[in-house]
Design an enzyme around this catalytic site. Sequence first.
Site, PDB file in Angstrom:
ATOM      1  N   PHE A 108       0.857  -1.181   0.000  1.00 32.40           N
ATOM      2  CA  PHE A 108       0.000   0.000   0.000  1.00 32.40           C
ATOM      3  C   PHE A 108       0.899   1.239   0.000  1.00 32.40           C
ATOM      4  CE2 PHE A 108      -2.916   3.073   1.952  1.00 32.40           C
ATOM      5  CZ  PHE A 108      -4.088   2.805   1.275  1.00 32.40           C
ATOM      6  N   ASP A 179       2.474  -5.926   7.606  1.00 32.78           N
ATOM      7  CA  ASP A 179       1.287  -5.093   7.704  1.00 32.78           C
ATOM      8  C   ASP A 179       0.084  -6.016   7.486  1.00 32.78           C
ATOM      9  OD1 ASP A 179      -0.870  -3.360   7.289  1.00 32.78           O
ATOM     10  OD2 ASP A 179       0.453  -1.771   6.553  1.00 32.78           O
ATOM     11  N   TYR A 204     -10.319  -0.464  11.254  1.00 31.79           N
ATOM     12  CA  TYR A 204     -11.562   0.007  10.625  1.00 31.79           C
ATOM     13  C   TYR A 204     -11.960  -0.812   9.406  1.00 31.79           C
ATOM     14  CZ  TYR A 204      -7.949   2.507   7.985  1.00 31.79           C
ATOM     15  OH  TYR A 204      -6.822   2.801   7.275  1.00 31.79           O
ATOM     16  N   LYS A 205     -11.107  -1.780   8.998  1.00 29.28           N
ATOM     17  CA  LYS A 205     -11.465  -2.622   7.853  1.00 29.28           C
ATOM     18  C   LYS A 205     -12.257  -3.827   8.371  1.00 29.28           C
ATOM     19  CE  LYS A 205      -7.782  -0.692   5.046  1.00 29.28           C
ATOM     20  NZ  LYS A 205      -6.347  -0.677   4.756  1.00 29.28           N
ATOM     21  N   ARG A 351     -13.128  -3.668  -7.001  1.00 27.69           N
ATOM     22  CA  ARG A 351     -12.750  -4.493  -5.850  1.00 27.69           C
ATOM     23  C   ARG A 351     -13.979  -4.826  -5.001  1.00 27.69           C
ATOM     24  NH1 ARG A 351      -8.529  -2.308  -1.315  1.00 27.69           N
ATOM     25  NH2 ARG A 351     -10.280  -0.905  -0.953  1.00 27.69           N
TER      26      ARG A 351
HETATM   27  C1  LIG Z   1      -5.676   0.661   4.733  1.00 30.20           C
HETATM   28  C2  LIG Z   1      -4.194   0.593   4.751  1.00 30.20           C
HETATM   29  C3  LIG Z   1      -3.425   1.638   5.319  1.00 30.20           C
HETATM   30  C4  LIG Z   1      -4.056   2.903   5.802  1.00 30.20           C
HETATM   31  O1  LIG Z   1      -3.254   3.603   6.711  1.00 30.20           O
HETATM   32  P1  LIG Z   1      -3.915   4.713   7.635  1.00 30.20           P
HETATM   33  O2  LIG Z   1      -2.794   5.365   8.346  1.00 30.20           O
HETATM   34  O3  LIG Z   1      -4.873   4.014   8.546  1.00 30.20           O
HETATM   35  O4  LIG Z   1      -4.664   5.657   6.749  1.00 30.20           O
HETATM   36  C5  LIG Z   1      -2.050   1.453   5.381  1.00 30.20           C
HETATM   37  N1  LIG Z   1      -1.444   0.335   4.909  1.00 30.20           N
HETATM   38  C6  LIG Z   1      -2.168  -0.673   4.353  1.00 30.20           C
HETATM   39  C7  LIG Z   1      -1.459  -1.885   3.861  1.00 30.20           C
HETATM   40  C8  LIG Z   1      -3.548  -0.562   4.237  1.00 30.20           C
HETATM   41  O5  LIG Z   1      -4.252  -1.538   3.658  1.00 30.20           O
END
Ligand SMILES: *Cc1c(COP(=O)(O)O)cnc(C)c1O
Length: 392
Positions: A108, A179, A204-205, A351
């Site tokens: 990400f 992660d 939050y996911k 998705r």
């Molecule tokens: C959703 C997601 C994030 C989001 O990071 P935030 O700091 O919560 O906005 C980061 N890394 C990955 C791999 C994600 O899927």
Amino acid sequence: MKKDQFCLPDGVIYLDGNSLGPMPKTVSNRVQKTLTDEWGQLLISAWNKAGWFHQPERLGDRLAPVIGAPRGTVVLGDTLSIKVYQALAASLAMRPERSVILSDSGNFPTDLYMAEGLIKTIDRQLQLKVVSPEQVADHLDDTVAVMMLTQVDYRTGRLHDMASLTEKAHRAGVVAMWDLAHSAGALPIDLEGCNAEFAVGCTYKYLNAGPGSPAFIYTRADLAIEAEPALSGWMGHAAPFAFDPAYSPALSIQRMRVGTPPVLQMAALDAALDVWDDVSIHDIRKKSIELCELFIAEVEKQCPQLKLISPRDSAKRGSHVSFAFEHGYAAIQALIADGVVGDFRAPDVMRFGFTPLYIDHNDVIAAVEILENIMTNELWNNDKFKHQAAVT
Ligand SMILES: *Cc1c(COP(=O)(O)O)cnc(C)c1O
């Protein structure tokens, strides 16, 4: 199935719990109670009397079994980007003689951005090396300090083999940092068994704790009192209320805390975690695979315009499925207008997340029927579906 435990508007098939989980019904009462009974009545004494101060560790212990971690190794707070930075900095401090942060092109973007930013703040020759997901293992050598990977690719759903890559990293003397943003609450994770040094993720996911809910960080038990916290805030101090001008980290996972925790969001998370008290993550995984397989089979049968870009083998896939389509953005908007919520990831990815807590077989069949109608009749080809909003 726990569908009746979630707030879902009538007529909506929600296939986006991989981006923002829906609200468990217990959350609003719980947050209201924190507001009214705790903040409202107890004022500052709530830090002690309502247990606010120890919420980040207490919720860490509640979350631990869902991610295969022992008690005392997980703490909540801040955002995932911040936790990525912290875990990465702590990893680099463990390998001062090495210069490479190894990651993959499926990561990400924020994880990669945080790595770039961190490198600029450290007075040491460091390099972020990004290779294709398939090539990570081949690049684990003695120049690499840390392997920073996201287990489930946010775009394609491709699933890394955490145990095997961690073992390969360790054989090369590389620190492993995972992660788990798209893994926690979606599939079984054996953090302790795979022996990775650090892991981070958001709530939050698939954990349904709401927008802006705190992230988590895991530190392997033997490192909990050794890992160097890069963000040395007072809440991670051994004795925050001694107000010592010199920093000295807590001799526990508490050292990964930074500043004052978001108490209302922690309350929401506490209520959201109730769901996991009587749900097995193994059952969730089994049902999620069934739903994903059904969706893939039906879409391929009914929508030849779409091309599967997720791995076909369910053992190599997380809990979402992605299809490429040139007009994917407009198609997703058309779907949303018809009550099927998925999302779009540039440049052309549609998705769909499958969360058996509130999605079942009938939902999948109904969603594909709507998708088929949109594709066959090109209903996406309408100006009202082509205007790109800030969040896609
Ligand atoms: C959703 C997601 C994030 C989001 O990071 P935030 O700091 O919560 O906005 C980061 N890394 C990955 C791999 C994600 O899927």
